[in-house]
Design a protein around this motif. Structure first.
Motif, PDB file in Angstrom:
ATOM      1  N   SER A  45      84.305  40.748 119.826  1.00 12.33           N
ATOM      2  CA  SER A  45      85.861  40.457 120.128  1.00 12.33           C
ATOM      3  C   SER A  45      86.802  41.650 120.086  1.00 12.33           C
ATOM      4  O   SER A  45      87.981  41.020 120.244  1.00 12.33           O
ATOM      5  CB  SER A  45      86.288  39.086 119.060  1.00 12.33           C
ATOM      6  N   GLY A  46      86.070  42.445 119.745  1.00 12.58           N
ATOM      7  CA  GLY A  46      87.220  43.708 119.677  1.00 12.58           C
ATOM      8  C   GLY A  46      87.824  44.039 118.505  1.00 12.58           C
ATOM      9  O   GLY A  46      88.943  44.534 118.276  1.00 12.58           O
ATOM     10  N   ILE A  47      87.302  43.332 117.363  1.00 12.99           N
ATOM     11  CA  ILE A  47      88.054  43.108 116.154  1.00 12.99           C
ATOM     12  C   ILE A  47      87.426  44.253 115.223  1.00 12.99           C
ATOM     13  O   ILE A  47      86.205  44.143 114.887  1.00 12.99           O
ATOM     14  CB  ILE A  47      88.167  41.899 115.404  1.00 12.99           C
ATOM     15  N   PHE A  48      87.964  45.190 114.815  1.00  8.65           N
ATOM     16  CA  PHE A  48      87.210  46.489 113.983  1.00  8.65           C
ATOM     17  C   PHE A  48      87.930  46.616 112.675  1.00  8.65           C
ATOM     18  O   PHE A  48      89.048  47.089 112.616  1.00  8.65           O
ATOM     19  CB  PHE A  48      87.459  47.798 114.793  1.00  8.65           C
ATOM     20  N   GLU A  49      87.595  46.042 111.634  1.00  8.51           N
ATOM     21  CA  GLU A  49      88.168  45.914 110.358  1.00  8.51           C
ATOM     22  C   GLU A  49      88.413  47.309 109.748  1.00  8.51           C
ATOM     23  O   GLU A  49      89.243  47.469 109.074  1.00  8.51           O
ATOM     24  CB  GLU A  49      87.264  45.164 109.420  1.00  8.51           C
ATOM     25  N   SER A  50      87.571  48.215 110.228  1.00  7.38           N
ATOM     26  CA  SER A  50      87.422  49.696 109.704  1.00  7.38           C
ATOM     27  C   SER A  50      88.713  50.476 110.444  1.00  7.38           C
ATOM     28  O   SER A  50      89.178  51.525 110.113  1.00  7.38           O
ATOM     29  CB  SER A  50      86.421  50.267 109.835  1.00  7.38           C
ATOM     30  N   GLY A  51      89.258  50.036 111.594  1.00  6.63           N
ATOM     31  CA  GLY A  51      90.045  50.626 112.563  1.00  6.63           C
ATOM     32  C   GLY A  51      89.415  51.731 113.626  1.00  6.63           C
ATOM     33  O   GLY A  51      90.250  52.207 114.193  1.00  6.63           O
ATOM     34  N   HIS A  52      88.128  51.689 113.420  1.00 12.91           N
ATOM     35  CA  HIS A  52      87.137  52.603 114.139  1.00 12.91           C
ATOM     36  C   HIS A  52      86.237  51.950 115.118  1.00 12.91           C
ATOM     37  O   HIS A  52      85.837  51.076 114.422  1.00 12.91           O
ATOM     38  CB  HIS A  52      86.750  53.518 113.527  1.00 12.91           C
ATOM     39  N   PRO A  53      86.376  52.080 116.376  1.00 11.22           N
ATOM     40  CA  PRO A  53      85.490  51.517 117.496  1.00 11.22           C
ATOM     41  C   PRO A  53      84.142  51.884 117.118  1.00 11.22           C
ATOM     42  O   PRO A  53      83.941  52.793 116.576  1.00 11.22           O
ATOM     43  CB  PRO A  53      86.127  51.500 118.668  1.00 11.22           C
ATOM     44  N   PRO A  54      83.034  51.138 117.718  1.00 10.97           N
ATOM     45  CA  PRO A  54      82.017  51.618 117.733  1.00 10.97           C
ATOM     46  C   PRO A  54      81.735  52.698 118.699  1.00 10.97           C
ATOM     47  O   PRO A  54      82.787  53.054 119.330  1.00 10.97           O
ATOM     48  CB  PRO A  54      80.900  50.474 118.363  1.00 10.97           C
ATOM     49  N   PHE A  55      80.597  53.389 118.901  1.00  8.15           N
ATOM     50  CA  PHE A  55      80.299  54.759 119.934  1.00  8.15           C
ATOM     51  C   PHE A  55      81.107  53.980 121.184  1.00  8.15           C
ATOM     52  O   PHE A  55      80.376  53.334 121.730  1.00  8.15           O
ATOM     53  CB  PHE A  55      78.963  54.967 119.774  1.00  8.15           C
ATOM     54  N   ALA A  56      82.020  54.523 121.708  1.00  9.76           N
ATOM     55  CA  ALA A  56      82.419  54.488 123.075  1.00  9.76           C
ATOM     56  C   ALA A  56      81.388  54.663 124.268  1.00  9.76           C
ATOM     57  O   ALA A  56      81.665  53.892 125.286  1.00  9.76           O
ATOM     58  CB  ALA A  56      83.764  55.267 123.268  1.00  9.76           C
ATOM     59  N   GLY A  57      80.416  55.407 123.996  1.00 10.35           N
ATOM     60  CA  GLY A  57      79.525  55.412 125.204  1.00 10.35           C
ATOM     61  C   GLY A  57      78.773  54.450 125.755  1.00 10.35           C
ATOM     62  O   GLY A  57      78.428  54.255 126.983  1.00 10.35           O
ATOM     63  N   TYR A  58      78.391  53.302 125.103  1.00  4.40           N
ATOM     64  CA  TYR A  58      77.750  52.175 125.082  1.00  4.40           C
ATOM     65  C   TYR A  58      78.472  50.883 125.020  1.00  4.40           C
ATOM     66  O   TYR A  58      78.195  49.908 125.586  1.00  4.40           O
ATOM     67  CB  TYR A  58      76.442  52.124 124.522  1.00  4.40           C
ATOM     68  N   TRP A  59      79.408  50.883 124.090  1.00  3.18           N
ATOM     69  CA  TRP A  59      80.000  49.840 123.762  1.00  3.18           C
ATOM     70  C   TRP A  59      80.758  48.955 124.622  1.00  3.18           C
ATOM     71  O   TRP A  59      81.488  49.591 125.587  1.00  3.18           O
ATOM     72  CB  TRP A  59      81.193  49.919 122.423  1.00  3.18           C
ATOM     73  N   LYS A  60      80.188  47.671 124.924  1.00  2.00           N
ATOM     74  CA  LYS A  60      81.059  46.809 125.961  1.00  2.00           C
ATOM     75  C   LYS A  60      81.389  45.538 125.251  1.00  2.00           C
ATOM     76  O   LYS A  60      80.369  44.899 124.737  1.00  2.00           O
ATOM     77  CB  LYS A  60      80.072  46.660 127.079  1.00  2.00           C
ATOM     78  N   GLU A  62      81.604  42.643 126.932  1.00  2.00           N
ATOM     79  CA  GLU A  62      80.851  41.655 127.632  1.00  2.00           C
ATOM     80  C   GLU A  62      79.991  42.293 128.429  1.00  2.00           C
ATOM     81  O   GLU A  62      80.121  43.412 128.926  1.00  2.00           O
ATOM     82  CB  GLU A  62      81.679  40.837 128.453  1.00  2.00           C
ATOM     83  N   ASP A  63      78.493  41.672 128.608  1.00  2.00           N
ATOM     84  CA  ASP A  63      77.630  42.312 129.517  1.00  2.00           C
ATOM     85  C   ASP A  63      76.827  41.267 130.135  1.00  2.00           C
ATOM     86  O   ASP A  63      75.623  41.480 130.448  1.00  2.00           O
ATOM     87  CB  ASP A  63      76.840  43.279 128.520  1.00  2.00           C
ATOM     88  N   GLY A  64      77.471  40.021 130.424  1.00  2.00           N
ATOM     89  CA  GLY A  64      76.940  39.141 131.509  1.00  2.00           C
ATOM     90  C   GLY A  64      75.545  38.487 130.830  1.00  2.00           C
ATOM     91  O   GLY A  64      75.411  38.289 129.524  1.00  2.00           O
ATOM     92  N   ASN A  65      74.568  38.762 131.538  1.00  2.00           N
ATOM     93  CA  ASN A  65      73.166  38.136 131.062  1.00  2.00           C
ATOM     94  C   ASN A  65      72.292  39.242 130.551  1.00  2.00           C
ATOM     95  O   ASN A  65      71.210  39.017 130.103  1.00  2.00           O
ATOM     96  CB  ASN A  65      72.452  37.530 132.178  1.00  2.00           C
ATOM     97  N   GLY A  66      72.882  40.414 130.305  1.00  2.00           N
ATOM     98  CA  GLY A  66      72.021  41.368 130.001  1.00  2.00           C
ATOM     99  C   GLY A  66      72.159  41.665 128.340  1.00  2.00           C
ATOM    100  O   GLY A  66      72.778  40.829 128.004  1.00  2.00           O
ATOM    101  N   LEU A  67      71.185  42.625 127.776  1.00  2.00           N
ATOM    102  CA  LEU A  67      71.049  42.766 126.725  1.00  2.00           C
ATOM    103  C   LEU A  67      72.582  43.594 126.170  1.00  2.00           C
ATOM    104  O   LEU A  67      72.670  44.597 126.845  1.00  2.00           O
ATOM    105  CB  LEU A  67      69.830  43.628 126.222  1.00  2.00           C
ATOM    106  N   ARG A  68      73.299  43.062 125.161  1.00  2.00           N
ATOM    107  CA  ARG A  68      74.362  43.657 124.506  1.00  2.00           C
ATOM    108  C   ARG A  68      74.186  44.622 123.462  1.00  2.00           C
ATOM    109  O   ARG A  68      73.538  44.113 122.482  1.00  2.00           O
ATOM    110  CB  ARG A  68      75.511  42.687 124.290  1.00  2.00           C
ATOM    111  N   LYS A  69      74.237  46.021 123.713  1.00  2.00           N
ATOM    112  CA  LYS A  69      73.806  46.821 122.842  1.00  2.00           C
ATOM    113  C   LYS A  69      74.921  47.731 122.431  1.00  2.00           C
ATOM    114  O   LYS A  69      75.603  48.543 123.071  1.00  2.00           O
ATOM    115  CB  LYS A  69      72.763  47.824 123.479  1.00  2.00           C
ATOM    116  N   THR A  70      75.185  47.541 121.174  1.00  2.00           N
ATOM    117  CA  THR A  70      76.507  48.335 120.543  1.00  2.00           C
ATOM    118  C   THR A  70      76.080  49.372 119.801  1.00  2.00           C
ATOM    119  O   THR A  70      75.613  48.997 118.498  1.00  2.00           O
ATOM    120  CB  THR A  70      77.372  47.028 119.764  1.00  2.00           C
TER     121      THR A  70
END
Length: 277
Positions: A45-60, A62-70
């Motif tokens: 949902s975009g809530i990052f308790e640490s204040g740091h997002p996951p790796f930006a290269g792959y994080w999405k 929403e990813d429809g019906n595909g595998l969501r890989k963070t």
């Protein structure tokens, strides 16, 4: 059950050496599992308790019906970080790899959605691949993955499947995490003489952890249930894992994170110690 009862014994180590995988008893209790599911949803949902997002290269988000890989969800959330750096998981990995120490390579938060709505295509299969095919920035395949099930998994919801003994084959000619046609891939893989492509589904209860070597061929089929299949893949390496420059792995995020030169250890704060050292 104490920690010693959760550790692999000599026969389990032999099994891993021969087959390239092993499944632990349940090591994550139900209350922690519920917390992990909730924090997975927070990250999505975009809530990052640490204040740091996951790796930006792959994080999405929403990813429809595909595998969501963070990738590197442990950057974003302290609860997920606690799992990605869990000392018991590290100790198990060290025993299986016969290593003195274990560090985190990176993590992948994985969400395989349930069956798509009528008229939509499910694209959440994971093609046959060996993790090391993507990790050749590491000089040796001295890496192992701990796959933590947040839900019960079997063939109906797309559990992981492994090919026993494939960790002994070296890198095969076909490796594609994103391929959806696993049958086509199987026909294209060149097998060593005398070996067979035999698959084993890793049927597990929530809270169990499967371990597989970086050369073990694995993949998974569709989730045909109405519920998501949720997990965290904790990718680990022995403490002796070093950078090898000039390979196809040079575009891996860990090369940029290390910022080192050929022969340097993957070490320091970005690669926390789970066990040893």
């Amino acid at each position: 059950m104490n920690d010693n009862q959760l550790l692999p014994q000599a026969a389990d180590q032999d099994f891993f050496e021969e087959n390239g995988y092993w499944i632990s008893p349940k090591i994550i209790d139900d209350s922690r599992l519920q917390q992990l599911r909730e924090h997975m949803e927070q990250v999505h949902s975009g809530i990052f308790e640490s204040g740091h997002p996951p790796f930006a290269g792959y994080w999405k988000p929403e990813d429809g019906n595909g595998l969501r890989k963070t990738d590197n969800s442990h950057w974003a959330d302290p609860v997920l970080r606690g799992l990605a750096t869990d000392p018991l998981i590290g100790q198990i990995a060290a025993l299986l790899m016969k290593a003195d120490s274990i560090r985190l390579w990176h993590d992948q938060l994985l969400y395989k959605p349930g069956r798509p709505r009528v008229g939509q295509r499910n694209s959440a299969n994971v093609g046959w691949h060996q993790d090391y095919s993507y990790w050749r920035a590491a000089a040796e395949p001295s890496l192992i993955t701990a796959w933590v099930a947040f839900d019960d998994v079997d063939l109906s919801n797309g559990c992981m499947q492994v090919v026993p003994r494939s960790s002994k084959w070296g890198l095969v000619n076909v490796n594609d995490f994103f391929e959806q046609d696993l049958t086509k891939q199987e026909k294209q893989i060149h097998l060593p003489e005398g070996e067979k492509f035999r698959t084993v589904p890793l049927i597990m209860k929530a809270g169990q952890v499967s371990f597989h070597h970086a050369l073990t061929i694995h993949g998974s089929g569709p989730n045909t249930t109405d519920m998501p299949r949720r997990s965290l893949a904790v990718h680990l390496m022995t403490g002796e894992t070093r950078y090898k420059a000039g390979t196809k792995g040079d575009n891996h995020m860990n090369v940029a994170i290390l910022g080192g030169k050929d022969g340097d250890l993957f070490a320091g704060a970005p690669f926390p110690v789970l066990y040893g050292e």
